[in-house]
Scaffold this motif. Structure first.
Motif, PDB file in Angstrom:
ATOM      1  N   ASP A  37      36.197  42.078  28.706  1.00 44.06           N
ATOM      2  CA  ASP A  37      35.436  42.890  29.661  1.00 44.06           C
ATOM      3  C   ASP A  37      36.114  42.892  31.036  1.00 44.06           C
ATOM      4  OD1 ASP A  37      33.103  44.458  30.203  1.00 44.06           O
ATOM      5  OD2 ASP A  37      32.482  42.828  31.531  1.00 44.06           O
ATOM      6  N   THR A  43      39.402  44.999  30.788  1.00 44.41           N
ATOM      7  CA  THR A  43      39.189  46.449  30.708  1.00 44.41           C
ATOM      8  C   THR A  43      38.637  46.987  32.014  1.00 44.41           C
ATOM      9  OG1 THR A  43      37.080  45.997  29.686  1.00 44.41           O
ATOM     10  CG2 THR A  43      38.884  46.588  28.210  1.00 44.41           C
ATOM     11  N   LYS A  44      37.656  46.257  32.581  1.00 45.40           N
ATOM     12  CA  LYS A  44      37.007  46.791  33.787  1.00 45.40           C
ATOM     13  C   LYS A  44      37.889  46.627  35.026  1.00 45.40           C
ATOM     14  CE  LYS A  44      32.796  46.654  36.463  1.00 45.40           C
ATOM     15  NZ  LYS A  44      31.589  45.909  36.772  1.00 45.40           N
ATOM     16  N   PHE A  50      41.602  48.081  34.773  1.00 46.89           N
ATOM     17  CA  PHE A  50      41.573  49.547  34.808  1.00 46.89           C
ATOM     18  C   PHE A  50      41.262  50.033  36.228  1.00 46.89           C
ATOM     19  CE2 PHE A  50      39.424  53.653  34.294  1.00 46.89           C
ATOM     20  CZ  PHE A  50      40.393  54.331  33.585  1.00 46.89           C
ATOM     21  N   SER A  51      40.250  49.389  36.851  1.00 50.85           N
ATOM     22  CA  SER A  51      39.887  49.783  38.224  1.00 50.85           C
ATOM     23  C   SER A  51      41.052  49.554  39.185  1.00 50.85           C
ATOM     24  CB  SER A  51      38.679  48.981  38.702  1.00 50.85           C
ATOM     25  OG  SER A  51      37.534  49.451  38.061  1.00 50.85           O
ATOM     26  N   ILE A  95      43.703  52.201  38.634  1.00 52.52           N
ATOM     27  CA  ILE A  95      43.272  53.474  39.223  1.00 52.52           C
ATOM     28  C   ILE A  95      43.389  53.412  40.744  1.00 52.52           C
ATOM     29  CG2 ILE A  95      41.252  54.994  39.590  1.00 52.52           C
ATOM     30  CD1 ILE A  95      42.319  55.417  36.871  1.00 52.52           C
TER      31      ILE A  95
END
Lengths: 185, 82
Positions: B10, B13-14, B17-18, B21
């Motif tokens: 978790d 991925t969170k 990824f953030s 970005i």
């Protein structure tokens, strides 16, 4: 004052100078494309301004997306979007404002700025103007009295087009009178 | 054990990824700063080619646009570091 920023037909413009101006030369008219020709990008800009509110609603209503897009990231993206929109509006306006047809007491000048990095400036003395015609065609043009003034010259560039200008008949008349005056006809 | 591995997945991925970005957004913002610089330069050239009474205002607006674009880069970097 604000109105002067949106004028497409400026007679005797105050404090207007251009590169290559000769001594004794006086700017008589500055012409731009009709204000109504900006309709497309103005509409697009309004769309750009309202888009983030719809996107925010979509992102925060979706549980999957709102997991990855933090409030900080959402703020950064929104800020970038609005600065981009501001830049878009500014560059489009500048492009309209500086694409001018200048009529002086000696010559006509066509200044074209195609993009931020490309421009072209053409000049023809009034004494070299041989023929001036104008045409208004189409529903949009007839409705707003917008048209093209075509000037045939004996200068290096044989043809000048004042495209989509307001009141082309008046511009045709002004140019004809100036040419007659210069040639002493 | 299952809870720990789930938390790691978790987190990866969170957060990753953030972060990716965020870095991408900062990169785009930096490119936009270069574009804003070109606009400042171009407005100066346009004002020289055709100088109207509005020349100082156009110069000021182009500078404000540049400062805003630099401002959002700074805010984004500070946000990423905090």
């Amino acid at each position: 004052m604000v109105g002067s920023f949106f004028k497409s037909f400026v007679p005797n413009p105050p404090a207007t100078r251009f590169e290559g101006e000769d001594p004794g030369e006086k700017v008589l008219y500055v012409l731009r494309k009709s204000l109504v020709t900006n309709f497309g990008w103005v509409l697009l800009s309004i769309l750009f301004i309202v888009v983030p509110s719809f996107v925010d609603e979509f992102i925060f209503s979706s549980a999957d997306l709102s997991r990855f897009i933090t409030p900080q990231l959402a703020f950064n993206l929104t800020a970038l979007w609005y600065v981009f929109t501001f830049g878009f509006i500014f560059t489009r306006y500048i492009n309209w404002y500086f694409n001018v047809y200048v009529i002086t007491n000696m010559r006509i000048i066509d200044m074209d700025f195609y993009s931020l990095l490309a421009r072209s400036v053409s000049v023809a003395p009034l004494r070299n103007i041989e023929d001036i015609t104008y045409d208004v065609h189409g529903t949009f043009e007839s409705l707003f009295n917008v048209g093209d003034v075509t000037i045939q010259t004996a200068a290096e560039r044989p043809r000048f087009d004042f495209e989509k200008v307001d009141n082309p008949a008046k511009i045709h008349d002004i140019l004809s009178d100036l040419v007659k005056e210069v040639k002493g006809v | 054990m299952f809870e720990v591995s789930n938390a790691i997945v978790d987190m990866f991925t969170k957060n990753a990824f953030s972060a990716a970005i965020n870095l991408l957004v900062i990169f785009i913002e930096l490119i936009y700063v270069l574009y804003a610089l070109i606009i400042v330069r171009q407005v100066a050239l346009l004002n020289r080619t055709l100088n109207t009474g509005a020349a100082p205002l156009f110069g000021l607006v182009s500078l404000i646009h540049l400062l805003m674009s630099i401002g959002i880069v700074v805010i984004s970097i500070l946000g990423l570091l905090s």
